[in-house]
Scaffold this active site. Structure first.
Site, short mmCIF file in Angstrom:
data_model
loop_
_atom_site.label_atom_id
_atom_site.label_comp_id
_atom_site.label_asym_id
_atom_site.label_seq_id
_atom_site.Cartn_x
_atom_site.Cartn_y
_atom_site.Cartn_z
N GLY B 281 0.79 -1.06 -0.11
CA GLY B 281 0.02 0.09 0.06
C GLY B 281 0.68 1.34 -0.06
CB SER B 282 0.08 4.54 1.51
OG SER B 282 -1.41 4.41 1.30
CB THR B 283 4.89 1.60 2.68
OG1 THR B 283 4.22 0.53 2.36
CG2 THR B 283 4.56 1.58 4.23
CG PHE B 284 5.05 0.70 -3.17
CD1 PHE B 284 5.21 -0.22 -2.13
CD2 PHE B 284 5.53 0.38 -4.26
CE1 PHE B 284 5.76 -1.40 -2.18
CE2 PHE B 284 6.16 -0.86 -4.71
CZ PHE B 284 6.19 -1.66 -3.55
#
Lengths: 235, 568
Positions: B281-284
């Site tokens: 998810g958003s950690t990318f």
């Protein structure tokens, strides 16, 4: 002929002796080596034991176990950022200095009696002996420092006995008293006067053999009971 | 020697001749002399041998060689030298039915008392069977061995055999791995370095891993507490030195006790940190922004993007948890973790450049590490079109391991150089892996303030550890289920770096299917469950790692703060 006959015997003996000597050397070496091996074996066994014990203590004191104890009983937590200080100076500012105890030994020691003893000394010595003046003056400062410890009493015992002077009161009244006492010294009649004005912490002069008048003023500070012993000794 | 004897007894009629007699006498003397010399020679040889032995031979008390202390299998220690795996001599209790001399019924009764795992009848059956050997117990306790020994039965064999012991039990179990009953490595370092651990020449030296027991313990404890609290089915965590790629701690929960690995469930044996792949998810998103900056697509954090409440691309619609409904800057996109904004940045970047960056960061291959348990990443593959580029931009449609993510963050913040992760301590014996540049140094520098912003102002507020300048990104991803994505099953993660003004360590924590609780007000997003783990762990490990807390230090926030619009 006979010499030649013995010669062979001697040779044989020498060879046998040498062989025996060599054998002894080799035997010695072998026994040393055996001892060394024993020590090496012991070391190896000790190392094995150390490893075993290390493993055991590591297993018993494993981190998970320590953590469990911490969670249940000790309850230590990670330090917060405010618990870190910049250095020794910042740490020092956090600690208020300790109040010093009311009784301060140096003050007591530097009190009037000592000062006056020094000032009075010239007069006294002048009365008694001329050469005593230089001897007492330089020592007095160190004496004050010395007496600051609890060792005073023991010093007090030895000193006067060797000097044998009969101390005189160091107080403001000292000059008058000393003059009066001096003649009385041999009679040892000064005791009551001393005890009355004696300062238990007053310094004891180290070396004033000749300053019979000046030196004792300081030593008068020693505990009175001790002084009585001395007096009896000297008298 | 017996040969001459018949000749010694000469016949009388022949002795009459003097000449003959003399001849015979001489022959006799000759033979006698020969025999004597033979005896003397043998005695001399024996004497010489004795003298030789006395002079040069070994003494009687000599032991057979020095004691060999080299373990059967090499030790594994952590970076401070604390043992993680060791080989010890364990007791085994065996039964040899043929050698039993006492009453078998009595013996069976006593055995059942001492070792209740089998009952009397079973022991009796074993005693009466014709087999030559049974293992009654391996790794028996000394007290049991003493009790068995006091039975005095010659049919009970007590022997010692080398056995693998993991003194720290489950600590770093997935890093260290475990061995089977015959001492062959089955997982982790035990498997990856099996050859070296068995090699007689090299097993005397322990394998020094990069793991630090204390850091590992802190991570495991905090992760486990969170996993229990949020009723997650699993968790994983990685802590890495961003400059050398050394892994200081790596864990996968549920835990596994390598001393009894066989009793662990397959779930426990599974290494989520290196073998499990997840859509994170958003950690990318930081990667997408960094790629765009490097490629020149994003020139400043003030660059504006339209952020409607919902964005329709092809047949899919992208939505936000914190919809803006206005134009927003790159800084705001990151702060509020906007999928819509990030998707547009990724779209501008394009699939080719995105793939190239991901390949350079190692996200398209198995993660680079010594372990053999490495998961294959899942990517859009040949279907990498506009929609896929946009979803990959915010971490969906690509599944990687938590370790991938950690190496990615290390790459992003160590100045832009990718370095493979290693489990061996980096020192004079072991150089760090060869690196290559992925991002420019300037991008790496600018990203610091962006991720710090997420923690100070954005979704990762709970990850902040006061004084340690934490920066990072939350990530919540719905798990794929048959026919789409689940709304209730999520993987939450937090990837961060500290201290942000001079990054040194990266940490990734991940929870698998955490459940909402009362304290999280029903949310199950990473900001509520994964971020606090990060904060707690950092406060514990940072002092150990030599990071000083300082509330007066911050990265250069002037890079981002001007571009954040204050709503109030």
């Amino acid at each position: 002929m006979s010499a030649r006959g013995f010669g062979s015997v001697i040779w044989a003996g020498a060879v046998a002796g040498a062989a025996l000597g060599f054998y002894l050397v080799s035997l010695n070496v072998a026994s040393e080596r055996a001892e060394l091996e024993q020590v090496e074996t012991k070391i190896a066994l000790a190392q094995r034991d150390i490893r075993l014990l290390q493993t055991e203590i590591g297993t018993r004191g494993r981190l998970a176990q320590l953590e469990r104890w911490n969670v249940k009983f000790i309850r230590l937590s990670a330090p917060t950022a405010d618990q870190f200080v910049e250095g020794g100076f910042q740490l020092a500012t956090m600690v208020t200095p300790h109040k010093k105890p009311a009784i301060e030994a140096p003050v007591v020691l530097a009190s009037a009696p000592v000062e006056q003893a020094i000032s009075s000394r010239p007069k006294l010595t002048g009365d008694a002996d001329g050469p005593a003046v230089p001897a007492t003056a330089p020592k007095s400062a160190s004496d004050m420092m010395y007496v600051a410890s609890y060792g005073v009493s023991s010093k007090a015992i030895t000193r006067p006995s060797s000097v044998k002077p009969q101390p005189i009161k160091p107080t403001a009244t000292a000059p008058a008293n000393t003059v009066a006492d001096k003649p009385q010294k041999p009679a040892a009649a000064t005791k009551p006067a001393k005890t009355a004005t004696a300062d238990p912490l007053a310094p004891l002069p180290t070396a004033k053999p000749k300053a019979k008048g000046g030196a004792p003023t300081a030593s008068a500070g020693a505990a009175t009971p001790k002084r009585t012993h001395k007096d009896s000794d000297s008298d | 020697m017996n040969a001459p004897t018949p000749a010694l007894v000469a016949r009388p009629e022949r002795l009459r001749l003097v000449g003959q007699r003399r001849q015979i006498l001489a022959l006799m003397h000759q033979r006698l002399m020969f025999g004597m010399l033979l005896f003397a020679g043998i005695i001399a040889i024996i004497c010489l041998r004795l003298i030789w032995l006395a002079a040069f031979g070994d003494h009687a008390g000599r032991k057979g060689g020095a004691l060999d202390l080299t373990p059967e299998r090499g030790d594994i220690v952590d970076r401070e030298g604390h043992a993680l795996a060791r080989t010890i001599d364990a007791w085994i209790i065996g039964l040899q039915p043929a050698k039993v001399i006492g009453n078998k019924l009595d013996l069976a009764r006593k055995l059942a008392q001492l070792m209740p795992e089998k009952d009397e009848a079973q022991y009796l059956a074993m005693l009466r069977s014709g087999r030559s050997f049974y293992y009654l117990r391996r790794r028996a306790s000394p007290s049991l061995v003493a009790a068995i020994n006091s039975l005095g039965e010659p049919g009970l064999a007590l022997q010692r055999e080398p056995d693998r012991l993991y003194p720290q039990l489950s600590l770093a179990a997935h890093v260290v791995g475990y061995t089977d009953i015959d001492g062959k490595g089955n997982a982790g370092i035990e498997r990856a370095f099996d050859e070296q651990l068995r090699d007689p020449a090299r097993r005397g030296q322990p394998i020094v891993t990069s793991v630090s027991s204390r850091v590992q313990q802190a991570l495991e404890h905090e992760l486990d507490a969170a996993k229990t609290h949020f009723s997650a089915i699993g968790a994983a965590g990685v802590i890495m030195n961003i400059h050398t790629g050394e892994i200081l701690a790596m864990t996968s929960l549920p835990q596994l006790n390598p001393n009894a690995a066989g009793q662990g469930t397959p779930e426990a044996r599974f290494n989520r940190a290196t073998l499990g792949v997840y859509e994170l998810g958003s950690t990318f998103k930081p990667f997408t922004v960094a790629m765009a900056m490097d490629a020149g697509v994003v020139k400043s954090f003030g660059q504006m993007y339209p952020c409607p409440k919902s964005l329709r691309v092809g047949n899919r619609s992208i939505s936000d948890t914190h919809p803006f409904g206005r134009a927003c800057s790159v800084a705001e996109i990151m702060k509020e973790s906007s999928n819509i904004g990030t998707a547009q940045i990724a779209d501008q970047l394009g699939p080719t450049r995105q793939k190239e960056f991901l390949r350079k960061m190692g996200f398209l291959d198995k993660v680079e590490i010594e372990l053999k348990e490495r998961g294959r990443t899942l990517t859009p593959g040949n279907q990498w079109n506009q929609v896929e580029t946009m979803t990959v931009g915010y971490g969906h449609g690509i599944a990687v391991t938590p370790l991938h993510l950690a190496t990615g963050y290390a790459t992003l913040f160590n100045g832009g150089i990718y370095r493979p992760a290693t489990l061996l301590k980096v020192d004079k014996n072991h150089a760090p892996g060869k690196g290559h540049r992925v991002f420019t140094e300037e991008t790496s520098y600018k990203m610091r303030s962006l991720l710090r912003l997420v923690v100070t102002e954005g979704t990762g507020k709970k990850a902040d550890a006061p004084g340690y300048r934490v920066g990072g990104k939350t990530g919540t991803a719905n798990k794929p289920v048959a026919g789409g994505y689940s709304n209730t099953r999520v993987v939450t993660s937090f990837a961060g770096v500290f201290p942000m003004d001079e990054p040194r360590y990266v940490m990734v924590v991940m929870l698998d299917e955490p459940q909402p609780t009362k304290e999280t007000y029903g949310f199950r997003t990473a900001g509520w469950n994964a971020a606090p783990i990060f904060s707690k762990t950092v406060s514990r490990i940072a002092p150990m790692l030599g990071v000083r807390p300082d509330k007066n230090r911050e990265p250069n926030m002037a890079e981002v703060l001007p571009f954040v619009h204050e709503d109030k």
